[in-house]
Design a protein around this motif. Sequence first.
Motif, PDB file in Angstrom:
ATOM      1  N   TRP A   1       2.002   0.080  -1.521  1.00 39.16           N
ATOM      2  CA  TRP A   1       3.193   0.853  -1.157  1.00 39.16           C
ATOM      3  C   TRP A   1       3.760   1.553  -2.387  1.00 39.16           C
ATOM      4  CZ3 TRP A   1       8.375   1.198  -2.295  1.00 39.16           C
ATOM      5  CH2 TRP A   1       9.194   1.837  -1.349  1.00 39.16           C
ATOM      6  N   TYR A   2       3.888   0.830  -3.493  1.00 44.59           N
ATOM      7  CA  TYR A   2       4.417   1.436  -4.717  1.00 44.59           C
ATOM      8  C   TYR A   2       3.490   2.534  -5.241  1.00 44.59           C
ATOM      9  CZ  TYR A   2       8.298  -1.769  -5.048  1.00 44.59           C
ATOM     10  OH  TYR A   2       9.465  -2.436  -4.802  1.00 44.59           O
ATOM     11  N   GLU A   3       2.184   2.344  -5.099  1.00 48.56           N
ATOM     12  CA  GLU A   3       1.232   3.376  -5.512  1.00 48.56           C
ATOM     13  C   GLU A   3       1.395   4.635  -4.655  1.00 48.56           C
ATOM     14  OE1 GLU A   3      -2.890   1.696  -7.033  1.00 48.56           O
ATOM     15  OE2 GLU A   3      -2.262   0.641  -5.201  1.00 48.56           O
ATOM     16  N   THR A   4       1.435   4.453  -3.335  1.00 49.38           N
ATOM     17  CA  THR A   4       1.485   5.566  -2.393  1.00 49.38           C
ATOM     18  C   THR A   4       2.828   6.290  -2.404  1.00 49.38           C
ATOM     19  OG1 THR A   4      -0.097   4.432  -0.959  1.00 49.38           O
ATOM     20  CG2 THR A   4       1.197   6.211   0.026  1.00 49.38           C
ATOM     21  N   MET A   5       3.919   5.531  -2.390  1.00 44.06           N
ATOM     22  CA  MET A   5       5.241   6.135  -2.264  1.00 44.06           C
ATOM     23  C   MET A   5       5.797   6.678  -3.578  1.00 44.06           C
ATOM     24  SD  MET A   5       5.836   6.070   0.854  1.00 44.06           S
ATOM     25  CE  MET A   5       4.893   5.344   2.168  1.00 44.06           C
ATOM     26  N   LEU A   6       5.520   6.006  -4.693  1.00 45.34           N
ATOM     27  CA  LEU A   6       6.141   6.393  -5.962  1.00 45.34           C
ATOM     28  C   LEU A   6       5.149   6.772  -7.052  1.00 45.34           C
ATOM     29  CD1 LEU A   6       8.958   3.693  -6.023  1.00 45.34           C
ATOM     30  CD2 LEU A   6       9.117   6.074  -5.284  1.00 45.34           C
ATOM     31  N   GLY A   7       3.853   6.694  -6.766  1.00 46.69           N
ATOM     32  CA  GLY A   7       2.850   7.094  -7.749  1.00 46.69           C
ATOM     33  C   GLY A   7       2.651   6.096  -8.868  1.00 46.69           C
ATOM     34  N   PHE A   8       3.020   4.825  -8.660  1.00 44.94           N
ATOM     35  CA  PHE A   8       2.823   3.809  -9.681  1.00 44.94           C
ATOM     36  C   PHE A   8       1.372   3.351  -9.672  1.00 44.94           C
ATOM     37  CE2 PHE A   8       7.009   4.458 -10.160  1.00 44.94           C
ATOM     38  CZ  PHE A   8       7.942   3.512  -9.791  1.00 44.94           C
ATOM     39  N   GLU A   9       0.923   2.783 -10.809  1.00 45.92           N
ATOM     40  CA  GLU A   9      -0.474   2.381 -10.952  1.00 45.92           C
ATOM     41  C   GLU A   9      -0.592   0.857 -10.962  1.00 45.92           C
ATOM     42  OE1 GLU A   9      -2.276   4.015 -14.443  1.00 45.92           O
ATOM     43  OE2 GLU A   9      -3.942   2.600 -14.357  1.00 45.92           O
ATOM     44  N   LEU A  10      -1.533   0.342 -10.178  1.00 42.00           N
ATOM     45  CA  LEU A  10      -1.782  -1.095 -10.169  1.00 42.00           C
ATOM     46  C   LEU A  10      -2.291  -1.516 -11.534  1.00 42.00           C
ATOM     47  CD1 LEU A  10      -2.095  -3.817  -8.662  1.00 42.00           C
ATOM     48  CD2 LEU A  10      -4.449  -3.087  -8.176  1.00 42.00           C
ATOM     49  N   LEU A  11      -1.656  -2.513 -12.143  1.00 43.46           N
ATOM     50  CA  LEU A  11      -2.136  -3.083 -13.398  1.00 43.46           C
ATOM     51  C   LEU A  11      -3.112  -4.211 -13.107  1.00 43.46           C
ATOM     52  CD1 LEU A  11       1.157  -3.139 -15.506  1.00 43.46           C
ATOM     53  CD2 LEU A  11      -0.814  -1.617 -15.781  1.00 43.46           C
ATOM     54  N   TYR A  12      -2.717  -5.153 -12.239  1.00 45.44           N
ATOM     55  CA  TYR A  12      -3.609  -6.249 -11.870  1.00 45.44           C
ATOM     56  C   TYR A  12      -3.024  -7.072 -10.726  1.00 45.44           C
ATOM     57  CZ  TYR A  12      -0.377  -9.207 -14.513  1.00 45.44           C
ATOM     58  OH  TYR A  12       0.748  -9.848 -14.961  1.00 45.44           O
TER      59      TYR A  12
ATOM     60  N   ALA B   1      -2.209 -16.959  -9.294  1.00 42.25           N
ATOM     61  CA  ALA B   1      -0.812 -17.160  -9.673  1.00 42.25           C
ATOM     62  C   ALA B   1       0.165 -16.598  -8.646  1.00 42.25           C
ATOM     63  CB  ALA B   1      -0.548 -16.515 -11.030  1.00 42.25           C
ATOM     64  N   GLY B   2      -0.350 -15.897  -7.627  1.00 46.01           N
ATOM     65  CA  GLY B   2       0.535 -15.277  -6.637  1.00 46.01           C
ATOM     66  C   GLY B   2       1.373 -14.167  -7.237  1.00 46.01           C
ATOM     67  N   TRP B   3       0.779 -13.401  -8.155  1.00 47.06           N
ATOM     68  CA  TRP B   3       1.518 -12.388  -8.914  1.00 47.06           C
ATOM     69  C   TRP B   3       0.689 -11.124  -9.055  1.00 47.06           C
ATOM     70  CZ3 TRP B   3       6.382 -12.030 -10.651  1.00 47.06           C
ATOM     71  CH2 TRP B   3       6.685 -11.141 -11.682  1.00 47.06           C
ATOM     72  N   SER B   4       1.339  -9.976  -8.926  1.00 50.12           N
ATOM     73  CA  SER B   4       0.703  -8.682  -9.174  1.00 50.12           C
ATOM     74  C   SER B   4       1.676  -7.848  -9.987  1.00 50.12           C
ATOM     75  CB  SER B   4       0.405  -7.948  -7.859  1.00 50.12           C
ATOM     76  OG  SER B   4      -0.501  -8.681  -7.069  1.00 50.12           O
ATOM     77  N   GLU B   5       1.143  -6.864 -10.722  1.00 51.93           N
ATOM     78  CA  GLU B   5       2.018  -5.954 -11.453  1.00 51.93           C
ATOM     79  C   GLU B   5       1.566  -4.520 -11.264  1.00 51.93           C
ATOM     80  OE1 GLU B   5       3.048  -6.741 -15.513  1.00 51.93           O
ATOM     81  OE2 GLU B   5       3.515  -8.847 -15.068  1.00 51.93           O
TER      82      GLU B   5
END
Length: 126
Positions: free
Chosen positions: A25-36, A41-45
Motif C-alpha cells: 500500500w505504501y509503495e503504490t499510494m505514496l511511492g515508498f520503497e520496500l527495504l525488507y 520478527a514480524g517486522w517490515s520497513e
Amino acid sequence: MPLVAVDQTITIAMSVKDRHASAKWYETMLGFELLYHADEAGWSEVQTNTPGVAIGLGEHTKPAPGNCVPVFGIADLDSARQKLEQAKVRFDGETDVVEGMVKTATFYDLDGNALMLAQDLTGGIE
C-alpha cells in the motif's frame, strides 16, 4: 550537550495486521520503497521519499491504529489528495488551510493509522 546523540535516521513504527499488504500500500499510494521483510520478527520497513526516514511495520493480530501521525511534505496537496481519493483512500474531513502558512489533510492507511500531508504556503519564508 544532549545526553544521547541521535543520528539522522528516523523510523516511524506503526502497528498493522498484514505487513506485506501494508508495505505494498505504501509503495503504490505514496511511492515508498520496500527495504525488507523480517518475517521471523514480524517486522517490515519501507523507505519514505525523505532520506533517513523509514516506516517500520509491526505485525499484530489487533493493531493499535492511530498510534502516531507522520507528516509528509507535499508540493501540491490538492492534486495528491485527489489522486489518493480516487484510489479510495479515506480522508478525515476537509483539507485544513492556515493562510500564508500551511495546508494539511489527514488520511488513513489500511489499518486506520493516521497520516498527514502538508503543503508549505510560506513561500520559503521562515
